[in-house]
Write a protein that holds these residues in place. Structure first.
Motif, short mmCIF file in Angstrom:
data_model
loop_
_atom_site.label_atom_id
_atom_site.label_comp_id
_atom_site.label_asym_id
_atom_site.label_seq_id
_atom_site.Cartn_x
_atom_site.Cartn_y
_atom_site.Cartn_z
N ALA A 1 0.82 -1.20 0.00
CA ALA A 1 0.00 0.00 0.00
C ALA A 1 0.86 1.26 0.00
CB ALA A 1 -0.93 0.00 1.22
N LEU A 2 1.94 1.23 0.79
CA LEU A 2 2.83 2.38 0.83
C LEU A 2 3.50 2.60 -0.52
CD1 LEU A 2 4.50 1.90 4.34
CD2 LEU A 2 2.77 3.58 3.68
N ILE A 3 3.91 1.51 -1.16
CA ILE A 3 4.54 1.64 -2.48
C ILE A 3 3.54 2.20 -3.49
CG2 ILE A 3 5.52 0.34 -4.41
CD1 ILE A 3 6.76 -1.54 -2.36
N GLY A 4 2.31 1.69 -3.46
CA GLY A 4 1.29 2.18 -4.38
C GLY A 4 0.99 3.64 -4.16
N LEU A 5 0.96 4.05 -2.88
CA LEU A 5 0.69 5.45 -2.57
C LEU A 5 1.83 6.34 -3.07
CD1 LEU A 5 -1.09 7.53 -1.15
CD2 LEU A 5 0.17 7.07 0.97
N ALA A 6 3.06 5.85 -2.87
CA ALA A 6 4.22 6.64 -3.31
C ALA A 6 4.26 6.77 -4.82
CB ALA A 6 5.51 5.99 -2.80
N VAL A 7 3.89 5.69 -5.51
CA VAL A 7 3.91 5.72 -6.98
C VAL A 7 2.78 6.57 -7.52
CG1 VAL A 7 3.67 4.30 -9.05
CG2 VAL A 7 5.10 3.51 -7.17
N GLY A 8 1.58 6.45 -6.94
CA GLY A 8 0.41 7.16 -7.46
C GLY A 8 0.39 8.63 -7.12
N ARG A 9 1.02 9.04 -6.05
CA ARG A 9 1.00 10.44 -5.63
C ARG A 9 2.05 11.23 -6.39
NH1 ARG A 9 2.06 11.34 0.54
NH2 ARG A 9 4.12 10.64 -0.14
N PRO A 10 1.66 12.37 -7.02
CA PRO A 10 2.65 13.15 -7.76
C PRO A 10 3.68 13.75 -6.82
CG PRO A 10 0.60 14.37 -7.57
CD PRO A 10 0.33 12.98 -7.06
N SER A 11 4.87 13.94 -7.34
CA SER A 11 5.93 14.56 -6.56
C SER A 11 5.63 16.04 -6.37
CB SER A 11 7.27 14.38 -7.27
OG SER A 11 7.27 15.12 -8.49
N GLU A 12 6.43 16.68 -5.54
CA GLU A 12 6.22 18.11 -5.30
C GLU A 12 6.40 18.92 -6.58
OE1 GLU A 12 8.14 21.66 -2.51
OE2 GLU A 12 8.58 19.55 -2.12
N THR A 13 7.38 18.51 -7.39
CA THR A 13 7.62 19.21 -8.66
C THR A 13 6.44 19.03 -9.61
OG1 THR A 13 10.00 18.91 -8.45
CG2 THR A 13 9.15 19.40 -10.65
N GLU A 14 5.95 17.78 -9.70
CA GLU A 14 4.82 17.51 -10.59
C GLU A 14 3.57 18.27 -10.13
OE1 GLU A 14 5.90 12.96 -12.05
OE2 GLU A 14 4.71 13.30 -10.24
N ALA A 15 3.37 18.32 -8.83
CA ALA A 15 2.20 19.05 -8.31
C ALA A 15 2.31 20.53 -8.65
CB ALA A 15 2.11 18.86 -6.80
N ARG A 16 3.51 21.08 -8.54
CA ARG A 16 3.71 22.50 -8.87
C ARG A 16 3.47 22.76 -10.35
NH1 ARG A 16 2.73 27.44 -7.73
NH2 ARG A 16 4.31 28.94 -8.42
N ALA B 1 -2.78 24.78 -14.55
CA ALA B 1 -4.17 25.17 -14.26
C ALA B 1 -4.31 26.69 -14.23
CB ALA B 1 -4.60 24.57 -12.93
N ALA B 2 -3.32 27.36 -13.63
CA ALA B 2 -3.35 28.82 -13.58
C ALA B 2 -3.23 29.43 -14.98
CB ALA B 2 -2.23 29.34 -12.68
N GLU B 3 -2.40 28.81 -15.81
CA GLU B 3 -2.23 29.31 -17.17
C GLU B 3 -3.52 29.15 -17.98
OE1 GLU B 3 0.54 28.43 -21.14
OE2 GLU B 3 1.04 27.53 -19.21
N ALA B 4 -4.18 28.00 -17.82
CA ALA B 4 -5.44 27.77 -18.54
C ALA B 4 -6.51 28.76 -18.10
CB ALA B 4 -5.91 26.33 -18.29
N GLU B 5 -6.57 29.04 -16.80
CA GLU B 5 -7.55 30.01 -16.29
C GLU B 5 -7.25 31.42 -16.82
OE1 GLU B 5 -9.16 31.75 -11.98
OE2 GLU B 5 -7.72 30.09 -12.07
#
Length: 225
Positions: free
Chosen positions: A41-56, A62-66
């Motif tokens: 579960a921890l591995i799946g969470l780590a893989v599925g959750r975007p990194s801080e860079t990807e989130a940024r 999203a801001a550019e599209a708006e």
């Protein structure tokens, strides 16, 4: 002599019946399965959750599209206001060139004032998406070309009569180029409005079809969004 006998049956180890696992073995298996599940579960969470860079990056997109959606609406409103004032000017310059008759000096001065105001509207464009920048740049170029056409008409109205006819003809040609340039930008603006969910938005100049310019597609205003 007594008979030799074997061990009693209760002392013999059964050979046909499998041994049952002990309590410790069962507990060990359960713990191992639990640990494996938690690790998975921890591995799946780590893989599925975007990194801080990807989130940024996603936030910036999203801001550019708006921002671009807002700019499209604002640019469309600007194009409508500009077109309402630009159409009669370029049409009058074209007709003056076709007739070979210079317009009144006071009228030309008024056209020049109008063109200065319209040019200022596009003087400090904001940075947007590529498609929006292309549409804005085309509209700005059309306004600048129309301003040149008006200046040529002013030369014809205030200069020597011998050169007036030729200057008016050049002014008319320049006005036609302005209308054609505007029509390309208006078509681009129509498309990005559709892509942004606003539907068809037609800001083409009146009379453009008479001079080879692109014309609206005939779709109902606001449809296709």
């Amino acid at each position: 002599m007594s008979r030799r006998t074997g061990k009693p049956s209760y002392l013999l180890t059964p050979t046909g019946r499998p041994r049952r696992p002990g309590v410790r073995a069962v507990a060990g298996i359960a713990v191992a399965a639990l640990v494996a599940g938690v690790v998975g579960a921890l591995i799946g969470l780590a893989v599925g959750r975007p990194s801080e860079t990807e989130a940024r990056i996603n936030e910036l997109r999203a801001a550019e599209a708006e921002r671009d959606a807002r700019q499209i609406v604002e640019l469309t409103a600007l194009a409508r206001r500009t077109g309402e004032r630009l159409s009669p000017v370029v049409l009058a310059v074209t007709r003056a060139g076709e007739a070979g008759r210079a317009p009144d000096v006071a009228q030309v001065r008024q056209w020049q004032q109008t063109m200065r105001q319209l040019t200022e509207e596009f003087a400090d464009p904001p940075s947007g998406g590529t498609a929006t920048n292309v549409a804005r740049g085309g509209l700005r170029s059309a306004v600048e070309q129309a301003a040149v056409a008006v200046d040529l008409a002013a030369l014809a109205a205030t200069g020597p009569a011998a050169a007036s006819r030729e200057q008016l003809a050049l002014a008319a040609r320049q006005a036609d180029l302005a209308v054609a340039t505007w029509s390309v930008a208006a078509t681009q603006l129509d498309q990005i409005n559709i892509d942004a969910g606003q539907g068809h938005q037609h800001v083409h100049l009146d009379g453009g079809e008479e001079h080879g310019a692109m014309t609206p597609d005939g779709a109902e205003e606001g449809s296709g969004g």
